[in-house]
Design an enzyme around this catalytic site. Structure first.
Site: not given
Length: 512
Positions: A83, A164, A188
């Site tokens: 990420k 996210s 997330s």
């Protein structure tokens, strides 16, 4: 401006060598596995926007692993996406999806990334995300960042991938890579994993280092694995768990970490008492949830109904005070360590940058949470009271109390509703869910989501939540459920779920 796809260049360099397509995973060379991942990214990413950038050193990493036999660790040759709020050494910046960090090339591996490399993984690139991990605005569209654009759900491209860690989830679900690393402050990892039909594991806060991870909250932030199956999640946890002297929260990690694959057994549910959090169910998931509970019973689990949890309504109200207060302090501390090329050194600088670049950074939603965070006192009685209250309600009087009073070892609930539509007018509209995830996030306890079926072709997940440091137990329970249920469905990259053969005929007129 970063070009989202350095892929063409990487594949051009790769084209001279042959890939071992037909070999089983564990006998393939690292180079063959990396080439396969790069091809999948090139093929799928233009429609999905799951990958911000491919690391041009990926094939070199793989070739080194193939040459050095001692490097054949437990993750040998596994292509992994990181990420893009987690630093990786090499030429790629760590942007958190924001143009303000497009020059943030630190040359540093986050300790968790260094551990992945030591275990034999190949870092193939950076995954898209909800910009700033979804903490900029309460009207955001999950999966959108100024750098990466809108991540698309591979089950229906007009559906939200949740965030996210949206790019990490979509890349795994669509078959670009077998695994990715996400981060979670509240939902997330587990929300995008559930909505994209994969496994996501949020470990106990303090089991995995957060050093060189763009922060929101030192109380709740943690990285974790996102994979196609529980065993791979456990293998990754074996690699990344451990104490980091630079992260005080991980002081106990070396003493607490175990072999997370050792307890994985199809019989792990037998004789276990599991609490069913009915107050955290519903939102259209009743049918797959009841089917999941039937699987748990068939595997020998004793299910205990838990109708309600007093005080849970007050958790989120206190949590937001904690997150916004810690955001300014933690983010300012991180930004101060960045290279001189990064001009935004404080949250106030970021707010000013976004205003100056509003056409690119704020075309769809604003930054009112950033502005609220900047206005928060750094450390006051209200913050300390909010943290103590939210932690008590989620932990001691939440998860811990339910486990103790109902004499259960873990708790289950649906993770989230099925994916909602991407909505540039109203922002995210998830339709409910999240209670189980919020309890675990605020308490800092482990939370695993495993595919539990689908609703009209859209996947939903089953959450397993346990007390602090029960990570191995939670993985083992989820593994046993996964092996018995096999409820994952493959994505088909439909433009919309309404065009599927199960739905489309019923949307046309009949009788004329």
């Amino acid at each position: 401006m970063i070009r989202p796809l350095l892929i063409g260049t990487v594949l051009a360099l790769a084209s001279t060598a042959a890939a071992a397509q037909g070999e089983p995973r564990m006998t393939q060379s690292a180079e063959a596995r990396t080439r396969a991942a790069l091809r999948q990214i090139e093929r799928l990413n233009p429609r999905l926007n799951a990958v911000i950038a491919v690391d041009p050193t990926a094939l070199d990493q793989a070739r080194v692993l193939d040459r050095i036999h001692r490097a054949r660790g437990p993750l040998f040759g596994m292509p992994i996406l990181i990420k893009d709020n987690i630093e990786t050494a090499g030429p790629l910046p760590t942007t958190a999806g924001s143009l303000a960090l497009r020059d943030n090339v630190t040359g540093r591996d986050a300790p968790l990334v260094a551990r992945l490399r030591a275990a034999g993984a190949v870092i193939v690139g950076k995954a898209n995300l909800s910009e700033w991990a979804n903490i900029r605005s309460s009207s955001s569209i999950s999966g959108w960042s100024a750098i990466g654009g809108q991540t698309r759900n591979p089950y229906a491209l007009n559906r939200n991938p949740c965030g996210s860690s949206s790019g990490s989830a979509v890349a795994v679900a669509s078959g670009m890579v077998p695994a990715a690393i996400g981060t979670e402050t509240d939902g997330s990892i587990t929300c995008p994993a559930a909505i994209n039909g994969i496994v996501g594991f949020k470990p106990t806060v303090g089991l995995v280092s957060r050093t060189y991870v763009v922060p929101i909250s030192h109380s709740q932030d943690t990285p974790g694995p996102m994979t196609l199956n529980v065993r791979d999640a456990a293998l990754i946890m074996n690699a990344v768990a451990g104490t980091d002297p630079a992260d005080a929260a991980t002081a106990e990690a070396d003493a607490r970490r175990v072999d997370y694959t050792a307890a994985l057994s199809p019989d792990a549910l037998r004789g276990r008492r599991i609490g069913v959090m009915r107050f955290s169910a519903g939102f259209g998931t009743d049918a797959p949830f009841e089917a999941a509970l039937a699987v748990l019973r068939a595997q020998g689990a004793e299910l205990v109904e838990i109708a309600d949890l007093p005080g849970r309504q007050d958790i989120s109200r206190n949590e937001i005070v904690v997150l916004l207060t810690e955001l300014r302090t933690d983010l300012n501390a991180y930004l101060a360590t960045l290279p001189a090329a990064v001009r935004t050194r404080t949250l106030a600088d970021l707010i000013a940058f976004n205003r100056a670049h509003a056409a690119e950074e704020m075309p769809l939603f604003a930054q009112e949470l950033f502005e609220r965070a900047e206005a928060m006192p750094s450390d006051d009685a209200a913050y300390r009271t909010a943290r103590a209250t939210s932690l008590r309600l989620a932990g001691a009087e939440g998860i811990d109390r339910m486990i103790r009073e109902h004499n259960v070892v873990a708790l289950v609930a649906p993770t989230r509703p099925a994916a909602w539509l991407i909505d540039a007018v109203h922002g995210d509209r998830s339709g409910g869910g999240g209670s189980a995830g919020t309890l675990a996030a605020v308490a800092g306890y482990p939370h695993l989501t495993v595919p539990m079926g689908e609703i009209r072709g859209l996947p939903v997940g089953l959450s397993f939540v346990g007390p602090r440091w029960s990570d191995a137990l939670i993985l083992s329970l989820g593994y046993a459920y996964e092996q018995a249920s096999q409820r994952r469905i493959a994505p088909r990259l439909l433009d919309s779920i309404e065009e599927s053969e199960a739905i489309a005929p019923h949307l046309r007129p009949h009788g004329r």
